[in-house]
Every structure is written in structure tokens, then in C-alpha cells.
Design an enzyme around this catalytic site. Structure first.
Site: not given
Ligand code: GLU
Length: 462
Positions: A238-239
Site C-alpha cells: 500500500s501507499k
């Protein structure tokens, strides 16, 4: 029957690297079998879906050289058809109106949770056929609750669940909008999809979707659920890990060839092959060779693949890819200098950002000097640089090799190491101590520019 697969992104953000891999696997599967690769934009979540996201998904797929057949299907244009299917199921007795209110259901759910049971709709309306005036009912599917459902997944193998685990799922909400579960099945059926290849987070949905196919008496496609991509810490990528979308990697200066080779190898293998061209990938790709366990993203490996593809690319195409990262207009002279210096630059860069950074040497004199340059600004270095200016002035033609020879002679005469002089020149020309050969840079910049940069350095530190 010829193969028809689809990639069905929801345009609620930029394309996750895992979704880019799903697209690539579908594309390779279609091309391998001479079939069709279709796109479907699943934009029914109108609050989170945007046309900008849809546009950026199209762009990044093109950048990855994943082209699609036929017009993309926009799911929100098909709502009437989804409703029609739900109403047909209602008419033929495979579905029913459910009038249970949100409050009623919430209370039942709370009760189940309190007594430690998993919640499932108790089929009150299926059993009673009740009708309550003034309430807009939902339409639920009469799910089969005895027996098992087995998915013979091409990647995961046989997975079986007992049907009692399945709820009477909602097909149409009380506001008349279709649910995701219904839309996916109707669209896959109408698009004549033969193989559904998607992330394994959808595996549990598959059992519910099979119930809808069966209720409609439609052929069930084959399924292949691909494991997800994790970050180096073992959590879903994820980010939080820095970069998670294909756009992020493009903006970090990875080439599309490198990124798609990397995501292909992430979870799929062909012996020990690491560098795989598109043609080979099309020839070799099978879902049977997709691994069952999640893969971990390994940035050093991606960087090393990227440097391979940078070395392979033609200098002209590298220049074109570098220009967007340079962020200024460049003149014909600067352009031809960068091209002449490209061989020296590309062997030192692992990303296009690093290429652009090195190419800046050929665009303008350094605007400042790194702290590391100070070491090469002593009185002795300044005197050596003044000697270098004389060498440059008297070397005609101004070519890398004779220059290097003359500076070597200077080093010998002054009893210093060549690297001491080379680093001082490097600092003066580039403002930093990492660059291709300084003699190559002087040859490319020419006499006037080289001398002017060295003089600036001398004046700055004198
Ligand atoms: N729109 C779904 C997603 O982005 C994909 C659904 C599917 O492939 O069936 O996760």
C-alpha cells in the site's frame, strides 16, 4: 470456443500495482491463446469513481503497452440490464422481495455477535412471503443452502465450501440499484467471458457469483485467482510502503518494459528466466505457472531490471523518456550534448530520474557545489585547475583521449594522483562528485563552456 478475458478495474484511485499485474496476466493469457482482452470500468460506486481516474487507468495501461480489444464497457451504463436480470429471477421464483428493515437486521446481527455466532440473514421473507406496504423491498437471491459449491480454480486448485455458509445475497437494493455481485455476473455473462482472472481477494465472492450463474442457468466461466502482492514487511502493498500504484513507479523513473517484466516475474515463473521479452512472455504464459502464495515486492530487483532495460534502450528513446523529468525546455545544442553523453550517463543510472539528474550536466553549469566538492578546493587544487584550463586551451581538437593524457602528465609533474585532479574538475563541471568521465564531459561541452565552469569554481573557492 475462443478465449475472452476482461480486466475490470474500479476507477476509485490510480491503478494499484497488483491490479496492473492482473491486467498483464489477463492480456498475456488472451494473447497467448489468440483470444480477446476486454476492459470493463466498474464505476457503480458513484461517490468514489471519477472520470479522471478512468482516464488515468487507460493511460497507464497504454504506457505498459497493454492494449485492449473492443470498446471498453462502462458498468454504470448497464444498470437497466442488471435490473432486468434481477426482475427476471424474481419472476421465475429464483429470487424474492425482502422487506426486513435495516433496524430489524441490525438487531438480529447484534444478537448473533453477542452470542458468538457469525451472522447470516435468517431468510424471514423467503419463508413467509410477507409484503409490507410503504417499504421499498430489496431483491434477494434464493441461495442454495444444502450441498457444496466447488471452484476448480486454475491457480488455487479445487476449493470447496458448504452452501450453508452462503447468505441469501442481495441483488437489487431498496433504491433499485444493483449490487456489485449481480453486476459482475451479468456483465461477465453478456461479454461472453470465458476465464475470470483476478486477485484472490475475490475468491470468496466467486461462490456467491456461481449461485447467480446457476439461478440464471448460465454457463459458469473458469476462474483463476492470483495471490496478492505484499510489501517487504509482509503486509499488503500500500501507499504506506512508499509507492503502490503503477503511476507511482512511472513517476519514480521506471521504464514500462522493466516494470512489466518485474510484475510478470512477481508470482509467475518460467524456469530461472529473469529477463523476459513481451514476445517470450506471450509464448510462455500459462496460469498453471502462477504461484499460489503471495509475492513480496523487492525494489532492488526492480532497480536492477530497470538498469538492464535502460542499457538496452536506444539513446534517442532514452532522451525522449528523460525529457519529462528535466522540467525545462532544452535547446538543440543541449539536446545533442545529452545524446552524445548518453552512453556515459546510462551506465550510471538505475532510473530515468537518475538519468535526468546526470543529463543536467549537459544543460547548465551547476547552480551550487555539493559539500563534497570543498575537499577539492584547496590552494593546490585551484592551481591544478588553472593548469587544466591551459591544457584545455591548447588541446586541438579537444578530444577525450589526448586531454586525459595531458592531465596525466600534469599529475606526474606535480606529483599528485590523477584522481585528485579529476575530482576537482568534476566538482567544477558538475557541482558534484558523481558523473561520467570528466574528459568525456569536456569534449562534449567544448572549450568555452568547460573553461567558464572551471573559472566559476576557481572564483567561488579562491
Ligand atoms: N472491480 C473489481 C476490483 O477492482 C474487480 C472485479 C472482478 O475482477 O471481478 O477489485
Amino acid at each position: 470456443m475462443s478465449v475472452r478475458v476482461r480486466f475490470a478495474p474500479s476507477p476509485t484511485g490510480s491503478l494499484h500495482i497488483g491490479s496492473a499485474r492482473t491486467a498483464l496476466f489477463n492480456w498475456l493469457f488472451a494473447r497467448h491463446h489468440g483470444g480477446k482482452f476486454l476492459l470493463r470500468i466498474e464505476d457503480t460506486d458513484s461517490l468514489r469513481s471519477t472520470t479522471e481516474n478512468t482516464k488515468s487507468i487507460f493511460e497507464i495501461l497504454k504506457w505498459l503497452k497493454i492494449d485492449w480489444d473492443e470498446e471498453p464497457v462502462i458498468q454504470s451504463n448497464r444498470l437497466e440490464r442488471h435490473k432486468e436480470v434481477a426482475n427476471n429471477l424474481l419472476k421465475n421464483g429464483a429470487a424474492y422481495h425482502c422487506y426486513c428493515s435495516q433496524e430489524e437486521l441490525a438487531t438480529k446481527k447484534e444478537r448473533a455477535v453477542k452470542s458468538g455466532k457469525s451472522y447470516q440473514y435468517d431468510r424471514t421473507c423467503r419463508n413467509s412471503n410477507r409484503k409490507i406496504d410503504g417499504i421499498n423491498p430489496v431483491i434477494r437471491l434464493k441461495t442454495e443452502y444444502s450441498g457444496n459449491t466447488t471452484v476448480d480454480d486454475i491457480v488455487q486448485g479445487e476449493v470447496t465450501i458448504h452452501n450453508s455458509q452462503l447468505d441469501d445475497l442481495i441483488l437489487l437494493r431498496s433504491d433499485g440499484t444493483p449490487t456489485y455481485m449481480l453486476s459482475v455476473v451479468v456483465d461477465d455473462h453478456d461479454m461472453e467471458i470465458t476465464h475470470v482472472i483476478r486477485g484472490d481477494d475475490h475468491l470468496t465472492n466467486t461462490f456467491k457469483q456461481i449461485q447467480i450463474y446457476n439461478a440464471c442457468h448460465w454457463n459458469v466461466p473458469k476462474f483463476g485467482h492470483i495471490p496478492l502482492i505484499y510489501g517487504p514487511d509482509g503486509a499488503k502493498l500500500s501507499k504506506r510502503h512508499g509507492a503502490a500504484s503503477a503511476d507511482d513507479y512511472r513517476d519514480l523513473g521506471y521504464l514500462p518494459e522493466a516494470l512489466s517484466n518485474y510484475i510478470l516475474r512477481l508470482g509467475w515463473s518460467h524456469g530461472d528466466d529473469e529477463i523476459i521479452s513481451r514476445e517470450q512472455a506471450i509464448e510462455w504464459f500459462t496460469l498453471e505457472n502462477v504461484g499460489k502464495s503471495p509475492s513480496r515486492f523487492d525494489t532492488p530487483k526492480l532497480r536492477s531490471l530497470n538498469s538492464h532495460y535502460i542499457m538496452e534502450a536506444s539513446n534517442e528513446s532514452l532522451l525522449e523518456r528523460t525529457l519529462p523529468f528535466i522540467r525545462c525546455e532544452i535547446s538543440e545544442i543541449q539536446r545533442s550534448r545529452i545524446l552524445r553523453g548518453m552512453n556515459g550517463i546510462k551506465s550510471r543510472a538505475k532510473t530515468v530520474i537518475e538519468l535526468a539528474d546526470l543529463a543536467s550536466i549537459y544543460i547548465a553549469a551547476p547552480s551550487n557545489f555539493d559539500d563534497s566538492c570543498t575537499k577539492y578546493s584547496t590552494k593546490q587544487h585551484i592551481e591544478l585547475l588553472l593548469d587544466v584550463i591551459s591544457i584545455i586551451e591548447s588541446t586541438t581538437p579537444l578530444l577525450e583521449e589526448p586531454l586525459c593524457e595531458y592531465v596525466k602528465e600534469l599529475a606526474k609533474k606535480k606529483n599528485v594522483k590523477l584522481i585528485e585532479i579529476a575530482q576537482a574538475i568534476r566538482g567544477a563541471l558538475c557541482g558534484k562528485l558523481v558523473s561520467p568521465s570528466v574528459f568525456e564531459i569536456i569534449e562534449i561541452l567544448g572549450m568555452e563552456e568547460s573553461i567558464s565552469r572551471i573559472k566559476r569554481f576557481v572564483d567561488y573557492f579562491k
